[in-house]
Enzyme design. Structure first.
Site, PDB file in Angstrom:
ATOM      1  N   GLU A 164       3.743  46.644  -6.214  1.00 49.43           N
ATOM      2  CA  GLU A 164       3.214  45.651  -7.149  1.00 49.43           C
ATOM      3  C   GLU A 164       3.970  45.641  -8.472  1.00 49.43           C
ATOM      4  O   GLU A 164       3.589  44.980  -9.419  1.00 49.43           O
ATOM      5  CB  GLU A 164       1.707  45.861  -7.365  1.00 49.43           C
ATOM      6  CG  GLU A 164       1.312  47.273  -7.712  1.00 49.43           C
ATOM      7  CD  GLU A 164      -0.209  47.474  -7.759  1.00 49.43           C
ATOM      8  OE1 GLU A 164      -0.946  46.484  -7.811  1.00 49.43           O
ATOM      9  OE2 GLU A 164      -0.645  48.629  -7.765  1.00 49.43           O
ATOM     10  N   CYS A 181      -2.323  42.728  -0.081  1.00 49.49           N
ATOM     11  CA  CYS A 181      -3.743  42.744  -0.435  1.00 49.49           C
ATOM     12  C   CYS A 181      -3.999  42.068  -1.766  1.00 49.49           C
ATOM     13  O   CYS A 181      -5.091  42.140  -2.302  1.00 49.49           O
ATOM     14  CB  CYS A 181      -4.284  44.167  -0.428  1.00 49.49           C
ATOM     15  SG  CYS A 181      -3.446  45.211  -1.616  1.00 49.49           S
ATOM     16  N   ARG A 202       0.833  -1.214   0.000  1.00 49.72           N
ATOM     17  CA  ARG A 202       0.000   0.000   0.000  1.00 49.72           C
ATOM     18  C   ARG A 202       0.858   1.249   0.000  1.00 49.72           C
ATOM     19  O   ARG A 202       1.905   1.297   0.630  1.00 49.72           O
ATOM     20  CB  ARG A 202      -0.867   0.067   1.257  1.00 49.72           C
ATOM     21  CG  ARG A 202      -1.903  -0.997   1.375  1.00 49.72           C
ATOM     22  CD  ARG A 202      -2.594  -0.829   2.730  1.00 49.72           C
ATOM     23  NE  ARG A 202      -3.174  -2.072   3.172  1.00 49.72           N
ATOM     24  CZ  ARG A 202      -4.477  -2.328   3.139  1.00 49.72           C
ATOM     25  NH1 ARG A 202      -5.309  -1.439   2.683  1.00 49.72           N
ATOM     26  NH2 ARG A 202      -4.928  -3.477   3.567  1.00 49.72           N
ATOM     27  N   ARG A 242      -7.524  52.929  -2.026  1.00 49.82           N
ATOM     28  CA  ARG A 242      -6.576  53.004  -3.137  1.00 49.82           C
ATOM     29  C   ARG A 242      -7.127  53.902  -4.228  1.00 49.82           C
ATOM     30  O   ARG A 242      -8.303  53.813  -4.568  1.00 49.82           O
ATOM     31  CB  ARG A 242      -6.340  51.607  -3.719  1.00 49.82           C
ATOM     32  CG  ARG A 242      -5.294  51.640  -4.798  1.00 49.82           C
ATOM     33  CD  ARG A 242      -5.102  50.292  -5.406  1.00 49.82           C
ATOM     34  NE  ARG A 242      -6.216  49.932  -6.263  1.00 49.82           N
ATOM     35  CZ  ARG A 242      -6.312  48.767  -6.877  1.00 49.82           C
ATOM     36  NH1 ARG A 242      -5.361  47.849  -6.696  1.00 49.82           N
ATOM     37  NH2 ARG A 242      -7.332  48.491  -7.654  1.00 49.82           N
ATOM     38  N   GLY A 268       0.798  44.334  -3.654  1.00 47.56           N
ATOM     39  CA  GLY A 268      -0.232  43.939  -4.617  1.00 47.56           C
ATOM     40  C   GLY A 268       0.339  42.755  -5.377  1.00 47.56           C
ATOM     41  O   GLY A 268       0.912  42.899  -6.461  1.00 47.56           O
ATOM     42  N   THR A 269       0.172  41.596  -4.795  1.00 48.84           N
ATOM     43  CA  THR A 269       0.867  40.431  -5.367  1.00 48.84           C
ATOM     44  C   THR A 269       0.205  39.896  -6.633  1.00 48.84           C
ATOM     45  O   THR A 269       0.770  39.026  -7.289  1.00 48.84           O
ATOM     46  CB  THR A 269       0.980  39.312  -4.316  1.00 48.84           C
ATOM     47  OG1 THR A 269      -0.260  39.216  -3.620  1.00 48.84           O
ATOM     48  CG2 THR A 269       2.099  39.600  -3.344  1.00 48.84           C
ATOM     49  N   ASN A 270      -0.964  40.436  -6.981  1.00 45.45           N
ATOM     50  CA  ASN A 270      -1.533  40.019  -8.274  1.00 45.45           C
ATOM     51  C   ASN A 270      -0.684  40.608  -9.394  1.00 45.45           C
ATOM     52  O   ASN A 270      -0.206  39.897 -10.284  1.00 45.45           O
ATOM     53  CB  ASN A 270      -2.973  40.522  -8.433  1.00 45.45           C
ATOM     54  CG  ASN A 270      -3.870  40.024  -7.316  1.00 45.45           C
ATOM     55  OD1 ASN A 270      -3.615  38.979  -6.740  1.00 45.45           O
ATOM     56  ND2 ASN A 270      -4.908  40.782  -7.015  1.00 45.45           N
ATOM     57  N   HIS A 274     -11.204  39.332 -13.688  1.00 48.30           N
ATOM     58  CA  HIS A 274     -12.338  40.112 -13.193  1.00 48.30           C
ATOM     59  C   HIS A 274     -13.366  39.223 -12.490  1.00 48.30           C
ATOM     60  O   HIS A 274     -13.758  39.460 -11.342  1.00 48.30           O
ATOM     61  CB  HIS A 274     -12.982  40.851 -14.376  1.00 48.30           C
ATOM     62  CG  HIS A 274     -14.212  41.594 -13.991  1.00 48.30           C
ATOM     63  ND1 HIS A 274     -15.458  41.026 -14.048  1.00 48.30           N
ATOM     64  CD2 HIS A 274     -14.371  42.838 -13.499  1.00 48.30           C
ATOM     65  CE1 HIS A 274     -16.347  41.898 -13.617  1.00 48.30           C
ATOM     66  NE2 HIS A 274     -15.708  43.020 -13.283  1.00 48.30           N
ATOM     67  N   ARG A 329     -10.782  49.000  -3.765  1.00 50.04           N
ATOM     68  CA  ARG A 329     -10.511  49.301  -5.183  1.00 50.04           C
ATOM     69  C   ARG A 329     -11.572  50.302  -5.621  1.00 50.04           C
ATOM     70  O   ARG A 329     -12.702  49.918  -5.934  1.00 50.04           O
ATOM     71  CB  ARG A 329     -10.611  48.044  -6.030  1.00 50.04           C
ATOM     72  CG  ARG A 329      -9.529  47.005  -5.774  1.00 50.04           C
ATOM     73  CD  ARG A 329      -9.823  45.762  -6.595  1.00 50.04           C
ATOM     74  NE  ARG A 329      -8.703  44.854  -6.705  1.00 50.04           N
ATOM     75  CZ  ARG A 329      -8.581  43.714  -5.998  1.00 50.04           C
ATOM     76  NH1 ARG A 329      -9.488  43.378  -5.117  1.00 50.04           N
ATOM     77  NH2 ARG A 329      -7.543  42.924  -6.202  1.00 50.04           N
TER      78      ARG A 329
END
Ligand code: PEP
Ligand code: MG
EC number: 2.7.9.1
Length: 878
Positions: free
Chosen positions: A747, A833, A93, A618, A768-770, A455, A562
């Site tokens: 960012e 954020c 296993r 922001r 702003g890690t996006n 989005h 935002r």
């Protein structure tokens, strides 16, 4: 000295799960506790990694140790492979460090060949059982090891049952099973071109290879990605003496939980299937009975099992999930582990165990899986529902929850049908701001395009709506009035279901279980998490409704508003579009004058909702392509409002078109070209703060004004000057000494690299890690889904960097920015954020680099609170 690749169960313990896997470590621990465990050995996870490093080969050193340990096992058990007197049969296993139920392979009854079967048949006086084991083994080995489809064998069984005129497998006698075993071997030879192996040692090596190989099977890869388990861990392999549950009426196989895994109730729960092997229980072909039923027939077994369950729960101080076998009236334990449980059960068990004095608050907080809370905050599909459902596709798990409804293709239709009481799901190529109300009205949103920060994903998450994004297998018809997925065509009105926590899409209607957080257990665990954590948890909230929801869920402020998202509802977008398509300062100021009161009103409600806690607002950061009108009707409306012709407006829109809008005229570049935008927004923030402060003199409101997309210190200095000049004038006019802060998003990679310079101007940073991920990788945050699957397949990436922070790259930039920022401004406040602020492993990383807060969408606030507490506990132990 050679590395040790193999351990007897007597050589390990529960703390060795990295090396022995969870199952191996616990088998060793149960052995140490003196429980009845069929003995055997564990081949380490390192051997699995080595197997892959050696090009999917088991090297001689590992083979040598396996052979040596077979010898040791034979000594311990007094049985021998292929022996005519007392043959050894084993199970093989998998067992990774974290449990991955059902993802990898298992082989039972290994060691059988024709001679051994005859021996077993004679010795046990039970030829039916012996031949049943053999046919099962051939079937499993062929399927798992040699990839000969199980269905080939099922067909032969069905034919046999038809020939004998019986319904069930159990009605076949020894002769039938012997005949089937021979047919199976012929089928094997047919498919593989070789005889079925008779030598147990050959069988074993092939089975071990198969388990190692199954670490890399597609379902294991998907499971790992969904559950944050690194590929590099590998799986261990456990070789254990067989205990037979299929020896007759005093034998059986079962599973037990020390508490109810669905509700958490402190009630022993076990099921057993008599005269069966474990696979029969798992496969669900026969329905097991409640363990209480054996109280009369096998009372000692019942008592012993309860005794062991209590002992194990006391020992592990957690709810245990156990597998056991009864072989001819004797109980054997085959596995124990901390049981999987629903979020509701996890909270109740943790809370109860603290009250019972079994664990402390830290252990309670650690025992709840943060991501699991999603099912409490949103709807979900039950396990049974999912098991029976037909999956037709998979997209990105963009926003958790479960959705089921009639398909609609436009936001208007969604709104219309929802108003008529229909449950609808909105299916779009992608979404845009016009779709917001339809998105709200729908049970869920499914898109063919877009990533985890697209989005649809960001907005749905904010609203707490279920969303599966970027399902590239959806092929829309030319007219977008139907699509195909999983070989089926779906039209408006057809019903589908999807799960925003896994990305799975199902045909037809699945029942949705509602989520609920009003629960004492939830409140208790959250309270303890809040006592323990050191990092603050704020929320990304764009509207007063979002802010209120987030506050209810424990947000300690707003980390990101935002401001452009405030224009998504109603006809507010009109004023915003008028601003975008202005071609003179006067025109723009006229549009801004319309926007100012709207923003101020919303900001007031945000300050109200946060009751004096920090609110970061922001400044406008609209990637313009998301906001310009596309429909003829909207363009006409805009032209009318601006006193321009349609052609003129179209010309302006065409002029706004950018080749690379994400890197275009957005963020701080807007107030640099049009300072009046920053002037308007500063006025709106300061006036709102002043009004709320006046209403609540006991609060200390310190608004935080944030400049997006800064990469150069001089950009920051320029915009900051406008803000300070405007704010000071507003405060002076009001006769107020209210404090405020001006800071920036980090960012853009250049901002991180020059954070010492930027900190001269900025009083706070928020990652702003996006965008930081987008620009560090150079991957479009909207389109990366198109190629990420290929990256997973080729093992270039294990996870979507837009969902789980890339600690090695993006994280390195963050660490640098934290260090440089503190050098210039030791008391600078730093948060995050981007969407990662609500992802547990990313939250842990943020804690480790010393961030002051994480900020995430409202429904992820409890997850972040718990993850931050777990991070604090783990870090204090380092
Ligand atoms: C970000 O880039 O991480 C961020 C929070 O801003 P946005 O997603 O609005 O670009
Ligand atoms: Mg951004």
């Amino acid at each position: 000295m050679a590395r040790k690749w193999v351990y007897l169960f007597t050589e390990g313990n529960k703390d060795m799960r990295e090396l022995l896997g969870g199952k191996g470590a616990n088998l060793a621990e149960m052995t140490n506790l003196g429980l009845p465990v069929p003995q055997g050995f564990t081949i380490t996870t390192e051997a699995c990694t080595q197997y892959y490093e050696d090009g999917r080969q088991i090297n001689d050193e590992i083979r040598g140790q396996i052979a040596e340990y077979i010898g040791k096992m034979e000594e311990i058990t007094g049985k021998k492979f292929a022996s005519k007197e007392n043959p050894l049969l084993v199970s093989v296993r998998s067992g990774a460090r974290a449990s991955m139920p059902g993802m990898m392979d298992t082989i039972l009854n290994l060691g059988l060949n024709e001679e051994v079967v005859e021996t077993l048949a004679a010795k046990s006086n039970n030829p039916r059982w012996a031949w049943d084991c053999y046919r099962r083994f051939i079937q499993m080995f062929s399927d798992v090891v040699m990839e000969v489809s199980k269905s080939e064998f099922e067909k032969l069984i069905d034919a046999k049952k038809a020939e004998k005129g019986v319904q069930n497998d159990v009605d076949l006698d020894a002769e039938d099973l012997k005949d089937l075993a021979n047919q199976f071997k012929a089928k094997y030879k047919d498919a593989i071109g070789k005889d079925f192996p008779d030598d147990p040692k050959v069988q074993l090596i092939e089975a071990v290879k198969a388990v190692f190989r199954s670490w890399d099977n597609p379902r294991a890869n998907v499971y790992r990605r969904d559950n944050d388990i690194p590929y590099s861990w590998g799986t261990a392999v456990n070789v254990q003496m067989m205990a037979f549950g299929n020896m007759g009426p005093t034998s059986g196989s079962g599973v037990a939980f020390t508490r109810d895994p669905a509700t958490g109730e402190n009630k022993f729960y076990a099921e057993v299937l008599m005269n069966a092997q474990g696979e029969d229980v798992v496969s669900g072909v026969r329905t097991p009975m409640k363990i209480e039923e054996i109280k009369k027939t096998l009372p000692e077994i019942y008592d012993e099992l309860i005794d062991i369950a209590n002992k194990l729960e006391d020992h592990y101080r957690d709810m245990q999930d156990m597998e056991f076998t009864i072989e001819d009236g004797k109980l054997y334990m085959l596995q124990c582990r901390n049981g999987k449980r629903t979020a509701k059960a996890a909270l109740k068990i943790a809370h109860d165990m603290v009250n019972e004095g079994m664990i402390d608050k830290k252990q309670a907080v650690l025992s709840v899986e943060p991501r699991n809370l999603d099912t409490l905050l949103h709807g979900s599909f039950s396990k049974d529902t999912v098991k029976k459902a037909t999956q037709v596709g998979k997209g990105l798990p963009a926003a958790p929850g479960a959705a089921c409804g009639k398909i609609v293709f436009t936001a208007e239709e969604a709104k219309k049908q929802a108003q008529n009481g229909e449950k609808v799901v909105l299916v779009r190529r992608e979404t845009s701001p016009e779709d917001i109300e339809g998105m709200k009205a729908a049970q869920g949103i499914l898109t063919a395009r877009g990533g985890m920060t697209s989005h649809a994903a960001v907005v749905a998450r904010g609203m707490g709506a279920c969303c599966v994004a970027g399902c590239s297998d959806i092929v829309f018809a030319e007219d977008e009035k139907s699509f195909t997925l999983g070989g089926k065509t779906y039209k408006e009105g057809d019903v589908i279901s999807f799960d925003g926590s896994t990305g799975n899409i199902y045909d037809g209607a699945l029942p949705v279980q509602e989520g609920a957080v009003e629960d004492d257990d939830f409140a208790a665990i959250m309270e303890w998490a809040d006592e323990i954590r050191t990092m603050q948890v704020r929320t990304n909230a764009d509207t007063p409704t979002d802010a209120k929801k987030a506050r209810e869920l424990g947000a300690q402020g707003i980390g990101l508003c935002r401001t452009e998202h405030m224009f998504f509802s109603g006809n507010r977008i009109d004023a915003f579009r008028e601003m975008i398509v202005s071609d003179t300062k006067e025109e723009r100021e006229a549009a801004l004058d319309k926007i100012l009161p709207l923003q101020q009103g919303d900001f007031e409600q945000l300050f109200e909702a946060m009751e004096g806690d920090p609110v970061t607002i922001r400044f406008l950061d609209p990637p313009l392509h998301e906001f310009v009108p596309k429909d003829e009707e909207d363009i006409e409306k805009l032209a009318k409002a601006k006193g321009k012709t349609v052609e003129q407006v179209k010309g302006i829109i065409a002029g706004l078109k950018e080749a690379n809008p994400m890197m275009g005229h957005r963020g701080c570049r807007l107030p640099i070209t049009y300072p009046e935008i920053a002037v308007m927004q500063t006025k709106a923030v300061i006036r709102a703060a002043l009004n709320v402060q006046k209403k609540h003199p006991d609060w200390t409101i310190v608004p935080e004004l944030e400049v997006p997309l800064v990469g150069i210190d001089k950009e920051m200095a320029f915009v900051k000057n406008i803000i300070v000049e405007t704010a000071d004038a507003e405060l002076k006019a009001a006769g107020s000494d209210m404090k405020y802060k001006v800071g920036t998003m980090i960012e853009i990679p250049r901002a991180a690299i020059t954070a010492d310079e930027i900190a001269k101007e900025a009083e706070f940073f928020c990652f702003g890690t996006n965008d930081l991920t987008q620009m560090t990788f150079g991957f479009s945050r909207d389109d990366a889904g198109k190629f990420l699957d290929a990256y997973y397949d080729k093992k270039i990436l294990e996870n979507d960097p837009f969902a789980k922070l890339d600690q090695d790259g993006v994280g390195k930039l963050m660490k640098l920015a934290v260090k440089l920022g503190h050098e210039t401004r030791p008391d600078i406040s730093i948060g995050i954020c981007g969407e990662h602020g609500g992802d547990p492993s990313s939250v842990e990383f943020c804690n480790s680099i010393g961030l002051d807060y994480v900020s995430c969408s409202p429904y992820r606030v409890p997850i972040a609170r718990l993850a931050a507490a777990q991070a604090a506990i783990k870090q204090s132990r380092k």
